[in-house]
Design a protein around this motif. Structure first.
Motif, short mmCIF file in Angstrom:
data_model
loop_
_atom_site.label_atom_id
_atom_site.label_comp_id
_atom_site.label_asym_id
_atom_site.label_seq_id
_atom_site.Cartn_x
_atom_site.Cartn_y
_atom_site.Cartn_z
N LEU A 10 0.85 -1.18 0.00
CA LEU A 10 0.00 0.00 0.00
C LEU A 10 0.89 1.23 0.00
O LEU A 10 1.79 1.36 0.83
CB LEU A 10 -0.89 0.00 1.24
CG LEU A 10 -1.78 1.23 1.45
CD1 LEU A 10 -2.87 1.30 0.39
CD2 LEU A 10 -2.39 1.22 2.85
N ARG A 11 0.63 2.13 -0.95
CA ARG A 11 1.37 3.39 -1.02
C ARG A 11 0.38 4.55 -1.06
O ARG A 11 -0.64 4.46 -1.75
CB ARG A 11 2.29 3.44 -2.25
CG ARG A 11 3.39 2.39 -2.26
CD ARG A 11 4.19 2.47 -3.55
NE ARG A 11 5.29 1.53 -3.60
CZ ARG A 11 5.20 0.27 -4.03
NH1 ARG A 11 4.01 -0.19 -4.42
NH2 ARG A 11 6.26 -0.51 -4.07
N LEU A 12 0.71 5.61 -0.34
CA LEU A 12 -0.12 6.81 -0.31
C LEU A 12 0.59 7.94 -1.01
O LEU A 12 1.72 8.30 -0.65
CB LEU A 12 -0.44 7.21 1.14
CG LEU A 12 -1.65 6.55 1.82
CD1 LEU A 12 -1.51 5.03 1.85
CD2 LEU A 12 -1.85 7.09 3.22
N LEU A 13 -0.06 8.49 -2.04
CA LEU A 13 0.46 9.63 -2.77
C LEU A 13 -0.28 10.89 -2.36
O LEU A 13 -1.46 10.84 -2.01
CB LEU A 13 0.32 9.42 -4.29
CG LEU A 13 0.92 8.16 -4.90
CD1 LEU A 13 0.73 8.17 -6.42
CD2 LEU A 13 2.40 8.04 -4.55
N ASP A 14 0.42 12.01 -2.41
CA ASP A 14 -0.20 13.30 -2.12
C ASP A 14 -1.04 13.71 -3.32
O ASP A 14 -0.55 13.78 -4.44
CB ASP A 14 0.89 14.35 -1.85
CG ASP A 14 0.33 15.62 -1.25
OD1 ASP A 14 -0.53 16.25 -1.90
OD2 ASP A 14 0.75 15.99 -0.14
N LEU A 15 -2.34 13.98 -3.09
CA LEU A 15 -3.21 14.37 -4.19
C LEU A 15 -2.86 15.74 -4.76
O LEU A 15 -3.26 16.08 -5.87
CB LEU A 15 -4.67 14.35 -3.74
CG LEU A 15 -5.37 12.99 -3.80
CD1 LEU A 15 -6.71 13.05 -3.10
CD2 LEU A 15 -5.54 12.52 -5.24
N GLY A 16 -2.11 16.53 -4.00
CA GLY A 16 -1.74 17.85 -4.49
C GLY A 16 -0.65 17.82 -5.52
O GLY A 16 -0.71 18.55 -6.53
N ASP A 17 0.39 16.98 -5.31
CA ASP A 17 1.53 16.98 -6.24
C ASP A 17 1.99 15.59 -6.65
O ASP A 17 2.93 15.46 -7.43
CB ASP A 17 2.71 17.75 -5.63
CG ASP A 17 3.17 17.15 -4.29
OD1 ASP A 17 2.74 16.04 -3.94
OD2 ASP A 17 3.97 17.83 -3.60
N GLY A 18 1.35 14.53 -6.15
CA GLY A 18 1.72 13.18 -6.55
C GLY A 18 2.90 12.59 -5.81
O GLY A 18 3.32 11.47 -6.11
N ALA A 19 3.45 13.31 -4.83
CA ALA A 19 4.61 12.81 -4.10
C ALA A 19 4.23 11.60 -3.26
O ALA A 19 3.14 11.54 -2.68
CB ALA A 19 5.20 13.89 -3.22
N LEU A 20 5.14 10.63 -3.16
CA LEU A 20 4.94 9.48 -2.30
C LEU A 20 5.11 9.92 -0.85
O LEU A 20 6.16 10.41 -0.46
CB LEU A 20 5.95 8.38 -2.64
CG LEU A 20 5.91 7.12 -1.76
CD1 LEU A 20 4.59 6.40 -1.92
CD2 LEU A 20 7.08 6.20 -2.10
#
Length: 363
Positions: free
Chosen positions: A311-321
């Motif tokens: 499971l990986r969570l990306l920032d919806l603002g800029d796509g950063a992991l």
């Protein structure tokens, strides 16, 4: 407007290619609770007003996340296994598969009514007091409370309306496999307009509504922004390979493409807001496995689950992991965030596993 990114441009062009990623192995997520269901195979679960609803091979049920045992669990008595996640609206729960759908009482799982497939039932959509779904080449609407049929609309025979229609305002939108997008009146089923697009699609895999427009994915590699008033294509994004199911979050449509990228598309323009590379198809690096689980989002994070149960969570603002974690067990490739601290997964053994969400520094 057509935006196209081929696999070659993603993998070769030096301005687009990110450096190989190297990262420490994801740490196991802490297990909080396991609920063993009576199913050999589960569909993805649903969260509604703080409760989990599940269905699978033989049973449907409801779980309070704080409880050790399900609130209720009953045989759904469908002609075959349930094939889609439960749909919940008000006091009703809709479960179903290719052989039919059943409407259950949300409080105890008792059956209210059922529809037995005439040909093969597809995924339903619920809105206000209606259930709309495909049965073979027909689009069927039933009253949610009583199950009484309100109307049916016949598309082209020998096609299959397997994917869910979309309801926006007084209209139903369906792309049932004949290359046509239909707009129907929700109250009567009368045809409002139809757009033939066989050159671009056979099926529309998913149709979602947001920001006053339709966002639909083809069965191949295209994502479309469509005007609901007349079916005009406002923009088209071509990912360069098969698109897994897209997920809407605010004004973004997020999707994964086997070209090795997660894309966030501005649904108003079709422009790429950001993209995150998952695979560079080269040796070494921190390549992800394929993403077959539908994407999910919560609190500004995009939840991605790969085929190796990471499971990986990306920032919806800029796509950063932002963070990652490994699920302790084999997942049937679905992820459901309950809140910012807990995540639920349907497992290969028919159980539901609740874990802690991976920690994000600074949160």
């Amino acid at each position: 407007m057509r935006l196209s990114l081929t696999r070659r441009s993603v993998l070769v062009a030096p301005l687009l290619l990110l450096p190989a990623r190297r990262a420490a192995a994801a740490q196991p997520l802490a297990s909080l609770r396991v609920w063993q269901t009576e199913n050999a195979v589960l569909t993805p679960p649903t969260l509604a007003e703080g409760k989990l609803f599940f269905c699978g091979t033989t049973h449907a049920g409801c779980i309070l996340p704080e409880a050790e045992a399900p609130l209720w669990q009953r045989p759904h008595d469908l002609p075959g296994p349930a094939a889609f996640r439960p749909r919940v609206l008000g006091e009703r729960v809709i479960v179903g598969g290719r052989g039919g759908i059943a409407c259950l009482n949300r409080a105890d799982g008792s059956e209210i009514w059922r529809h037995v497939a005439e040909i093969e039932t597809g995924v339903p959509v619920l809105d206000r007091d209606s259930v709309v779904f495909g049965d073979g080449h027909r689009i069927v609407a039933r009253d949610l409370e009583s199950g009484a049929e309100r109307w049916r609309f016949a598309a082209v025979p020998d096609t299959m309306a397997a994917y869910a229609p979309c309801i926006l305002g007084p209209h139903v939108f369906a792309g049932p496999g004949d290359g046509v997008l239909y707009c129907l009146d929700l109250a009567s089923g009368a045809l409002v307009w139809a757009q033939e697009r066989r050159r671009l699609w056979q099926y529309l895999r998913q149709i979602h509504a947001a920001e006053g427009l339709l966002v639909a994915g083809s069965y191949k590699e295209q994502l479309f922004g469509i005007a609901p008033g007349d079916g005009r294509i406002l923009w088209q994004f071509v990912a360069g390979n098969f698109i897994n199911s897209h997920h809407l979050s605010g004004d973004l449509a997020c999707l994964w493409s086997p070209t090795g990228w997660v894309y966030a598309i501005d649904i108003r323009t079709g422009a790429v807001r950001w993209r995150h590379q998952t695979t560079d198809y080269g040796p070494g690096g921190d390549n992800w496995a394929s993403l077959m689980a539908e994407l999910a989002s919560r609190s500004g994070r995009l939840y991605t689950l790969d085929m190796k149960d990471t499971l990986r969570l990306l920032d919806l603002g800029d796509g950063a992991l932002r963070t990652s974690g490994r699920v302790p067990g084999r997942v049937r490739h679905a992820v459901l965030p309950l809140d910012d601290q807990r995540v639920v997964f349907p497992m290969m053994d028919g159980s539901l596993l609740m874990t802690r969400a991976p920690t994000i520094d600074g949160d």
